[in-house]
Design a protein around this motif. Sequence first.
Motif, PDB file in Angstrom:
ATOM      1  N   ARG A 206     -50.934  19.117 -22.340  1.00  0.00           N
ATOM      2  CA  ARG A 206     -51.493  20.486 -21.475  1.00  0.00           C
ATOM      3  C   ARG A 206     -50.546  21.895 -21.060  1.00  0.00           C
ATOM      4  N   LEU A 207     -49.007  21.798 -21.486  1.00  0.00           N
ATOM      5  CA  LEU A 207     -48.102  23.038 -21.150  1.00  0.00           C
ATOM      6  C   LEU A 207     -48.902  23.534 -22.291  1.00  0.00           C
ATOM      7  N   TYR A 208     -48.895  22.819 -23.280  1.00  0.00           N
ATOM      8  CA  TYR A 208     -48.997  23.709 -25.007  1.00  0.00           C
ATOM      9  C   TYR A 208     -50.360  24.318 -25.011  1.00  0.00           C
ATOM     10  N   GLN A 209     -50.875  23.250 -24.512  1.00  0.00           N
ATOM     11  CA  GLN A 209     -52.947  24.062 -24.188  1.00  0.00           C
ATOM     12  C   GLN A 209     -52.236  25.429 -23.205  1.00  0.00           C
ATOM     13  N   GLY A 234     -28.897  20.606 -18.416  1.00  0.00           N
ATOM     14  CA  GLY A 234     -29.969  20.555 -18.122  1.00  0.00           C
ATOM     15  C   GLY A 234     -31.249  20.799 -19.342  1.00  0.00           C
ATOM     16  N   GLY A 235     -32.168  19.256 -19.553  1.00  0.00           N
ATOM     17  CA  GLY A 235     -33.293  19.971 -20.223  1.00  0.00           C
ATOM     18  C   GLY A 235     -34.454  20.811 -19.644  1.00  0.00           C
ATOM     19  N   VAL A 236     -34.794  21.455 -20.816  1.00  0.00           N
ATOM     20  CA  VAL A 236     -36.134  22.331 -20.206  1.00  0.00           C
ATOM     21  C   VAL A 236     -37.470  21.771 -20.932  1.00  0.00           C
ATOM     22  N   ASP A 237     -38.999  22.051 -20.448  1.00  0.00           N
ATOM     23  CA  ASP A 237     -39.375  21.854 -20.993  1.00  0.00           C
ATOM     24  C   ASP A 237     -40.166  22.763 -22.262  1.00  0.00           C
ATOM     25  N   ALA A 238     -39.946  24.132 -21.894  1.00  0.00           N
ATOM     26  CA  ALA A 238     -40.196  25.525 -22.915  1.00  0.00           C
ATOM     27  C   ALA A 238     -39.228  26.486 -21.830  1.00  0.00           C
ATOM     28  N   TYR A 239     -38.865  27.167 -22.880  1.00  0.00           N
ATOM     29  CA  TYR A 239     -37.833  28.129 -22.374  1.00  0.00           C
ATOM     30  C   TYR A 239     -38.285  29.519 -23.189  1.00  0.00           C
ATOM     31  N   TRP A 240     -37.853  30.612 -22.871  1.00  0.00           N
ATOM     32  CA  TRP A 240     -37.783  32.096 -23.642  1.00  0.00           C
ATOM     33  C   TRP A 240     -36.629  32.579 -23.655  1.00  0.00           C
TER      34      TRP A 240
END
Length: 319
Positions: A206-209, A234-240
């Motif tokens: 859903r985050l990709y969408q 730490g890890g993150v799901d998306a990063y800019w």
Amino acid sequence: MNHNAPLPLAHLTGSSPRVMSLTQLREHGVSASEAAERPWQEILPGIFLLHPGAATSEERLHAALLYAGRRGGEAMITGLAALALYRFASAPALLALTQIDVLVPHTRRLRSVDAVRIVRTHTPPRPQQVTGLPVAPVARALADAVGRLSDAGTVRRLLSEAVRSGHCEPAAVVRELTVARLLNRPHVVDAVESLLAEGRAIAEDRLYQLVRGYELPEPVWNVDLRLPGGPHLGGVDAYWPDQAVAVEIDTRAPRQGEDEQFSEAVRKRETLERLGVTVVYITPRKLRDWPEQQAAVVRTALTASADREPAAYLVVLPR
């Protein structure tokens, strides 16, 4: 009273479901002895089926609620019967259930009988209306059902369907299982691990969408952040990287070790924000129900980066 004498119930015996309590019958002028003379069945203590033959599933549900709700008080269908009403494919059909679970406040003095199991709770949830009947929310109904199941495959299928079909989020299920003290059962723990993994995969999709559907800049996905030559942050799901904005799907649930898990998340967020990284937490439910709003939150964070001090240089690695 003569067996064939008319009773003031003609308008009710022709209706559906044809189930009444003895109290209701008395209100219509029918005594217990008069009820016994009719071709009716006392299918539960003080609850009559107003026709010969077997009760339908609807009549059984109404009878169970009448039995549990007599002398006042809240009552709602729960357990496998509730899941059947929610149309769970992995739950048995109502006709196949020999016992219906009914949730009542813990102060009610009722005993379970062959056809009805009384489940007590200190904090009754707000019931959902399903086919006109009060039914426990899915997460609570799942916990009451799982508490009676020993087959690992059945438990896993029920939990998976709850999330995959959008009935509720994994955190809500885990919360109810925790309250019910079911997470000390190995087959339940295994099912919960599968549930959380599946719930995270759905949330990631859903985050990709969200990013692509609302035309946000493309981030780097599923990465670990660290300082050059320094510690893992730490890890993150998306990063800019250009805007130093991170998105993390918040799937924390109240399980054992909740305090430690929460503290670790707070520490990670505080560390990243000290380094100039904006961290946006989004729950799976918000991704499912309010994607446009969440896209606006992320877009605002990306836009606001132009007004902030430059973030520290971070190493971005695949996770």
